[in-house]
Scaffold this motif. Structure first.
Motif, PDB file in Angstrom:
ATOM      1  N   VAL A 285      10.260   2.760  -4.195  1.00 12.42           N
ATOM      2  CA  VAL A 285       8.956   2.126  -3.940  1.00 12.42           C
ATOM      3  C   VAL A 285       8.792   0.883  -4.825  1.00 12.42           C
ATOM      4  O   VAL A 285       8.321  -0.164  -4.357  1.00 12.42           O
ATOM      5  CB  VAL A 285       7.789   3.127  -4.142  1.00 12.42           C
ATOM      6  N   ALA A 286       9.220   0.986  -6.078  1.00 14.89           N
ATOM      7  CA  ALA A 286       9.127  -0.182  -6.973  1.00 14.89           C
ATOM      8  C   ALA A 286       9.946  -1.345  -6.406  1.00 14.89           C
ATOM      9  O   ALA A 286       9.501  -2.498  -6.407  1.00 14.89           O
ATOM     10  CB  ALA A 286       9.615   0.197  -8.367  1.00 14.89           C
ATOM     11  N   ASN A 287      11.126  -1.011  -5.868  1.00 13.11           N
ATOM     12  CA  ASN A 287      11.976  -2.032  -5.242  1.00 13.11           C
ATOM     13  C   ASN A 287      11.341  -2.640  -4.019  1.00 13.11           C
ATOM     14  O   ASN A 287      11.453  -3.837  -3.767  1.00 13.11           O
ATOM     15  CB  ASN A 287      13.297  -1.387  -4.793  1.00 13.11           C
ATOM     16  N   LEU A 288      10.702  -1.771  -3.248  1.00 13.62           N
ATOM     17  CA  LEU A 288      10.027  -2.231  -2.029  1.00 13.62           C
ATOM     18  C   LEU A 288       8.994  -3.300  -2.379  1.00 13.62           C
ATOM     19  O   LEU A 288       8.884  -4.319  -1.699  1.00 13.62           O
ATOM     20  CB  LEU A 288       9.350  -1.032  -1.344  1.00 13.62           C
TER      21      LEU A 288
ATOM     22  N   THR B  11       0.848  -1.191   0.000  1.00 14.58           N
ATOM     23  CA  THR B  11       0.000   0.000   0.000  1.00 14.58           C
ATOM     24  C   THR B  11       0.888   1.247   0.000  1.00 14.58           C
ATOM     25  O   THR B  11       1.983   1.229   0.552  1.00 14.58           O
ATOM     26  CB  THR B  11      -0.915   0.044   1.234  1.00 14.58           C
ATOM     27  N   SER B  12       0.377   2.313  -0.611  1.00 20.35           N
ATOM     28  CA  SER B  12       1.123   3.563  -0.624  1.00 20.35           C
ATOM     29  C   SER B  12       0.138   4.711  -0.444  1.00 20.35           C
ATOM     30  O   SER B  12      -1.032   4.590  -0.814  1.00 20.35           O
ATOM     31  CB  SER B  12       1.873   3.698  -1.954  1.00 20.35           C
ATOM     32  N   GLY B  13       0.616   5.801   0.129  1.00 22.37           N
ATOM     33  CA  GLY B  13      -0.258   6.965   0.329  1.00 22.37           C
ATOM     34  C   GLY B  13       0.031   7.637   1.657  1.00 22.37           C
ATOM     35  O   GLY B  13       0.985   7.290   2.345  1.00 22.37           O
ATOM     36  N   ILE B  14      -0.787   8.616   1.994  1.00 30.53           N
ATOM     37  CA  ILE B  14      -0.600   9.327   3.262  1.00 30.53           C
ATOM     38  C   ILE B  14      -1.136   8.486   4.408  1.00 30.53           C
ATOM     39  O   ILE B  14      -0.484   8.302   5.425  1.00 30.53           O
ATOM     40  CB  ILE B  14      -1.326  10.702   3.236  1.00 30.53           C
ATOM     41  N   ILE B  15      -2.333   7.979   4.220  1.00 32.94           N
ATOM     42  CA  ILE B  15      -2.971   7.241   5.306  1.00 32.94           C
ATOM     43  C   ILE B  15      -3.902   6.207   4.688  1.00 32.94           C
ATOM     44  O   ILE B  15      -4.463   6.434   3.620  1.00 32.94           O
ATOM     45  CB  ILE B  15      -3.735   8.211   6.248  1.00 32.94           C
ATOM     46  N   CYS B  16      -4.053   5.092   5.353  1.00 32.88           N
ATOM     47  CA  CYS B  16      -4.969   4.065   4.858  1.00 32.88           C
ATOM     48  C   CYS B  16      -5.381   3.246   6.071  1.00 32.88           C
ATOM     49  O   CYS B  16      -4.914   2.144   6.289  1.00 32.88           O
ATOM     50  CB  CYS B  16      -4.236   3.330   3.762  1.00 32.88           C
ATOM     51  N   ASP B  17      -6.184   3.870   6.935  1.00 30.33           N
ATOM     52  CA  ASP B  17      -6.506   3.242   8.227  1.00 30.33           C
ATOM     53  C   ASP B  17      -8.000   3.079   8.442  1.00 30.33           C
ATOM     54  O   ASP B  17      -8.448   2.902   9.569  1.00 30.33           O
ATOM     55  CB  ASP B  17      -5.894   4.068   9.367  1.00 30.33           C
TER      56      ASP B  17
ATOM     57  N   PHE C 163      -3.321   4.772  -2.365  1.00 31.35           N
ATOM     58  CA  PHE C 163      -4.477   5.508  -1.852  1.00 31.35           C
ATOM     59  C   PHE C 163      -4.159   6.993  -1.956  1.00 31.35           C
ATOM     60  O   PHE C 163      -3.409   7.535  -1.146  1.00 31.35           O
ATOM     61  CB  PHE C 163      -4.759   5.116  -0.403  1.00 31.35           C
ATOM     62  N   MET C 164      -4.695   7.611  -2.977  1.00 36.53           N
ATOM     63  CA  MET C 164      -4.387   9.018  -3.209  1.00 36.53           C
ATOM     64  C   MET C 164      -5.350   9.878  -2.404  1.00 36.53           C
ATOM     65  O   MET C 164      -6.537   9.935  -2.682  1.00 36.53           O
ATOM     66  CB  MET C 164      -4.508   9.321  -4.705  1.00 36.53           C
ATOM     67  N   GLN C 165      -4.808  10.505  -1.382  1.00 36.50           N
ATOM     68  CA  GLN C 165      -5.615  11.371  -0.528  1.00 36.50           C
ATOM     69  C   GLN C 165      -6.027  12.598  -1.340  1.00 36.50           C
ATOM     70  O   GLN C 165      -5.166  13.282  -1.906  1.00 36.50           O
ATOM     71  CB  GLN C 165      -4.777  11.778   0.684  1.00 36.50           C
ATOM     72  N   GLN C 166      -7.300  12.858  -1.384  1.00 35.55           N
ATOM     73  CA  GLN C 166      -7.765  13.972  -2.208  1.00 35.55           C
ATOM     74  C   GLN C 166      -7.159  15.300  -1.733  1.00 35.55           C
ATOM     75  O   GLN C 166      -7.034  15.519  -0.519  1.00 35.55           O
ATOM     76  CB  GLN C 166      -9.293  14.053  -2.165  1.00 35.55           C
ATOM     77  N   PHE C 167      -6.788  16.134  -2.669  1.00 39.13           N
ATOM     78  CA  PHE C 167      -6.198  17.460  -2.426  1.00 39.13           C
ATOM     79  C   PHE C 167      -4.800  17.394  -1.807  1.00 39.13           C
ATOM     80  O   PHE C 167      -4.345  18.371  -1.208  1.00 39.13           O
ATOM     81  CB  PHE C 167      -7.106  18.339  -1.558  1.00 39.13           C
TER      82      PHE C 167
ATOM     83  N   ALA D 149       1.842  -6.804   2.087  1.00 41.43           N
ATOM     84  CA  ALA D 149       3.197  -7.334   2.276  1.00 41.43           C
ATOM     85  C   ALA D 149       4.116  -6.291   2.897  1.00 41.43           C
ATOM     86  O   ALA D 149       5.037  -6.619   3.642  1.00 41.43           O
ATOM     87  CB  ALA D 149       3.760  -7.781   0.940  1.00 41.43           C
ATOM     88  N   ALA D 150       3.869  -5.032   2.580  1.00 42.65           N
ATOM     89  CA  ALA D 150       4.670  -3.926   3.110  1.00 42.65           C
ATOM     90  C   ALA D 150       3.912  -2.660   2.753  1.00 42.65           C
ATOM     91  O   ALA D 150       2.908  -2.720   2.039  1.00 42.65           O
ATOM     92  CB  ALA D 150       6.053  -3.897   2.465  1.00 42.65           C
ATOM     93  N   ASP D 151       4.377  -1.524   3.276  1.00 39.83           N
ATOM     94  CA  ASP D 151       3.673  -0.294   2.920  1.00 39.83           C
ATOM     95  C   ASP D 151       4.631   0.853   2.721  1.00 39.83           C
ATOM     96  O   ASP D 151       5.757   0.846   3.237  1.00 39.83           O
ATOM     97  CB  ASP D 151       2.654   0.058   4.011  1.00 39.83           C
ATOM     98  N   ASP D 152       4.137   1.824   1.971  1.00 37.63           N
ATOM     99  CA  ASP D 152       4.831   3.093   1.770  1.00 37.63           C
ATOM    100  C   ASP D 152       3.824   4.179   2.158  1.00 37.63           C
ATOM    101  O   ASP D 152       3.469   5.042   1.385  1.00 37.63           O
ATOM    102  CB  ASP D 152       5.254   3.215   0.297  1.00 37.63           C
TER     103      ASP D 152
END
Lengths: 482, 378
Positions: B311-314, B237-243, B326-330, B259-262
């Motif tokens: 990130v691609a390596n991760l 997962t990637s983004g600011i927050i995903c909770d 998860f693209m946080q709006q704005f 598996a892991a997150d960014d």
């Protein structure tokens, strides 16, 4: 707007034209051309005789030329979200090689005309000519324009030499902002916003060029702390070293001092020009200042800009003597226009103001770009004071200062979709303007570059509301005076 | 303690931070709210107070914050302000407001103005030049300001010794979280996406020592288990927050493990430790300098695509088959980095999807469809 153009305005236009033309010549001669954020310390680049272009000024120009939307969409096609600042999107599309171009018929070599473009044809008596076949006004063919399409300079470059290549090169729109040379380096200062940091990093990556960065942290107090000055001073030294490496030249102290002297003189003259809006009625339309901003941004370190503002001052002095103004209607109300204008919609912005006799007599760019300094530390402090890098108290103080001095009756606030740091504390500022100055404020939604974010109907209603509130205030004051 | 009991504890805390805050207050502790990003919570711990992360809310709706914010602002920041305005945060003893993005700049002002009679607001402006000596010095200057303000609230001086101890505690908490992220992937049959998030989210609300102890216990339990024979898919997962548990439930329902997150609120916040030796203030500055591959921070090597490639390596190293962004709006910084993240992922042959989210979303139908379709192509 004003039909005759004064010597000062002509001189100011020439300064910007020359900045662009010089950069094109420099590029053609194989010299370095940089792109810079508007409030990067230009004095540093001037010390190295570098040709520098300003993407913010360019984006405003592209938007005013009605190509904001198509360039924004080109950036969106590259993956940049439509929430991102419109200037940044336009600039990133441009950096990637995208150009607003006239649609070509490659067989005939002619442009494909958009039948919806153009103005109605008028006869010798000035009457609109009706097409007998359709019963609708005929279009004046001289005013009709080709469709606008996006082309790509890298695609054009890859073409074999020949007719198509030449035609497509020539089809790119000829106005200066669409003919700006690609960068060999970038100068970024994030005092304007932090979006700038990532914007310029993206350009550096796209073009594989060096980025010279000046980081100005956001400030929570009116005073700039010595620790901030020390941090930024060190960055100036680092930037000078980078510029020395880039150009292979030594930092020229004399040229630097000369640029500083020019920047100070430009700032002083800019402030003097802005101060003419204190006259009631004003000898100019405040919207003019938005156009003259281009000089402060692109050429404040040059003698020509300082001189041109002096000329404009003389024009305004003349207007005062003659009781004339560049405002094409009688001034009934005076407002502060908060924020950057919606460049693609300038005529629409102006229309209800004209209808209601509203002149813009205050813009925050006046104090924001009117900075004068005497030494390097003061210069650092000056660059800390950009509209989006100062605390709310400083922001309110600047605005209330010009509202009082320029005798405004109300405030028109542009909630600029492109500019989060600017719009982010405007609601609180509006409350303070009303509480401290007793003047009404009205906000409207818009965008500095993407016309899709401007709602004209809402704008008209908000201006109307503001005018009614100003009228009520006026009546009340007149009653009290009696 | 059994795995299940521990996981339930983390879940309770994660879902009810208000109860946790009230409990700290009943125990006579002082609590400092900490907004994103990179605030030196070690200083709060060293002052004998409890740091409490504020990352918006998945349950509230923006109402009072509208008095300050236009509509086009990140909901995390708006909901943080909402909770300050609606009384949820009244028990806090202070708040730290970093200003690393364009939303947080004016938000620091709005919060200071709105809280002027309620709460001391501690301003923090990180430098973008983190690594050179002058950048390190500026971070120390800024942290010294934070330290002084915290001392005013706690009424005690923060000694170097206390700060070194706090660094050890936070390093321990970070190490436990890093270990947990690995274990959660190995044991994704037990640590579902929802449970994984609850554990990592709880870290923002719990006293660091208590959290570290509990997580170490959970990690020990997990290490005993056999590695999952996972038949489902794995993603990063990637983004600011995903909770949001409802959003994460979609992963669990579709046999997709993380598996892991960014994610800024997760791994990006505990990747880097501070040195336990030497001047502790400089150690904290160096820790900030060592933050890297960050959408919020300036990259001196910006002509390269370091973050995208990282990130691609991760994704590749973690054994995941794809990435969900998860693209946080704005969120400008995240949006600005997307084209080059996409480029790096595409070049590395890592499939990804980008889902627009904000904290006021209640219906995840579209996300469900998108995630299902994505899982099928992995």
């Amino acid at each position: 707007m004003a039909k005759t153009v004064s010597p000062g305005v002509l001189a100011l236009r020439k300064v910007v034209e020359d900045v662009y033309a010089d950069a094109r010549t420099a590029k053609a001669e194989g010299k370095l051309v940089g792109w810079s954020s508007s409030k990067f310390p230009c004095e540093l680049a001037e010390a190295f005789d570098l040709n520098v272009m300003y993407p913010e000024n360019q984006a405003a120009g592209i938007a005013a030329n009605r190509d904001g939307e198509i360039m924004c969409k080109a950036a969106e096609d590259l993956g940049f979200d439509n929430d991102i600042c419109g200037y940044a999107r336009i600039s990133l599309a441009y950096a990637a090689g995208k150009r607003a171009s006239r649609k070509l018929d490659l067989e005939t070599g002619e442009y494909v005309i958009d039948p919806t473009s153009g103005k109605p044809l008028k006869d010798e008596n000035g009457n609109v000519v009706i097409d007998p076949e359709t019963g609708k006004p005929k279009k004046d063919p001289k005013t009709m324009q080709p469709y606008t399409v996006i082309d790509d300079i890298h695609e054009i470059e890859a073409l074999p030499e020949g007719r198509e290549k030449e035609l497509r090169k020539a089809a790119i729109k000829p106005y200066r902002q669409m003919q700006m040379p690609q960068p060999d380096f970038v100068l970024c200062c994030n005092n304007i916003c932090n979006c700038m940091t990532k914007w310029y990093e993206n350009i550096a990556r796209m073009c594989n060029i060096p980025l010279i960065m000046i980081d100005i942290p956001y400030n929570n107090t009116v005073e700039v702390a010595d620790t901030n000055v020390a941090y930024i001073r060190s960055q100036f030294d680092a930037a000078i070293k980078q510029l020395e490496e880039l150009t292979g030249k030594k930092f020229d102290e004399k040229k630097f001092e000369h640029a500083c002297a020019n920047a100070n003189r430009t700032a002083q003259n800019w402030l003097k020009v802005c101060d003419y809006l204190q006259y009631k009625p004003a000898p100019m339309s405040g919207f003019d200042l938005f156009n003259h901003m281009a000089d402060v941004v692109t050429a404040r370190g040059k003698t020509e800009a300082a001189d041109a503002f002096e000329l404009l001052e003389q024009d305004l002095e003349e207007n005062i003597k003659n009781g004339t103004s560049t405002l094409p209607f009688p001034e009934q109300y005076r407002v502060m226009f908060e924020g950057i204008p919606c460049w693609p919609k300038l005529p629409n912005l102006f229309k209800p103001l004209k209808e209601n006799g509203v002149n813009v007599t205050a813009v925050v760019y006046a104090p924001a770009f009117g900075f004068v300094y005497n030494n390097m530390d003061e210069m650092v402090r000056a660059y800390c004071k950009a509209p989006n890098s100062v605390c709310i108290e400083q922001g309110v103080d600047w605005r209330e200062g010009i509202c009082k001095a320029n005798k405004v009756d109300g405030v028109l606030v542009h909630y600029n979709r492109s500019c989060k740091p600017w719009s982010g504390y405007m609601a609180e500022m509006q409350r303070r303007f009303t509480a401290d100055l007793g003047i009404p404020c009205a906000g409207f939604d818009g965008d500095q570059a993407d016309p899709r974010n401007f709602n004209e109907a809402q704008y008209m209603t908000r201006v109307q509301g503001l005018v009614e509130a100003m009228e009520a205030n006026k009546t009340l004051k007149e009653g009290e005076d009696k | 303690m059994s795995t299940e009991i521990l996981l339930n504890e983390f879940k309770e805390i994660s879902e009810h931070p208000y109860k946790v805050l009230s409990q700290y207050k009943q125990e006579g502790k002082k609590v400092i709210g900490v907004l994103p990003y990179f605030a030196p919570v070690e200083l709060v711990v060293a002052a004998g107070m409890v740091p409490m992360g504020i990352w918006g809310s998945n349950k509230k709706t923006i109402a009072l914050a509208k008095e300050y914010c236009a509509t086009f602002y990140c909901t995390i920041a708006q909901l943080a302000l909402e909770m300050l305005l609606d009384g949820t945060m009244d028990q806090l003893d202070g708040i730290i407001t970093p200003t690393i993005c364009d939303t947080l700049r004016p938000m620091s002002q709005n919060i200071r103005v709105a809280m002027s009679e309620k709460l001391p607001c501690i301003f923090l402006a990180h430098p973008q030049y983190r690594k050179p000596a002058f950048g390190l010095q500026f971070t120390v200057d800024q942290y010294t300001h934070v330290k002084k303000e915290l001392e005013k609230i706690s009424g005690t001086a923060i000694t170097d010794e206390a700060l070194r101890e706090a660094i050890k505690v936070m390093n321990r908490s970070r190490a436990a979280r890093r270990a947990f992220v690995k274990l959660a992937s190995d044991h994704c049959d037990v640590i579902t996406a929802v449970k994984r998030s609850a554990v990592l989210r709880a870290a923002w609300f719990m006293e660091p020592v208590v959290f570290a102890e509990k997580l170490e216990a959970l990690n020990a339990e997990l290490a005993q288990l056999p590695v999952a024979d996972w038949k489902g898919k794995k993603i990063v997962t990637s983004g600011i927050i995903c909770d949001n548990p409802k959003l994460l439930q979609i992963f669990d329902d579709n046999q997709i493990a993380i598996a892991a997150d960014d994610v800024a609120q997760e791994s990006r916040s505990f990747r880097v430790d501070a040195s336990e030796e030497g001047d502790p203030m400089m150690a904290l500055a160096q820790q900030f300098a060592d933050q890297d591959y960050e959408i919020l921070l300036y990259d001196e090597h910006s002509s390269q695509n370091r973050r995208g490639e990282f990130v691609a390596n991760l994704v590749k190293k973690s054994g995941a088959q794809g990435l969900v962004l998860f693209m946080q709006q704005f969120c400008d910084p995240e949006e600005m980095e997307y084209p080059y993240l996409k480029k790096a992922l595409d070049e590395a042959g890592v499939p990804h999807i980008k889902l627009g989210v904000d904290q006021q979303m209640r219906d995840f139908g579209q996300a469900n469809t998108a995630i299902q379709a994505f899982a099928e192509v992995l």
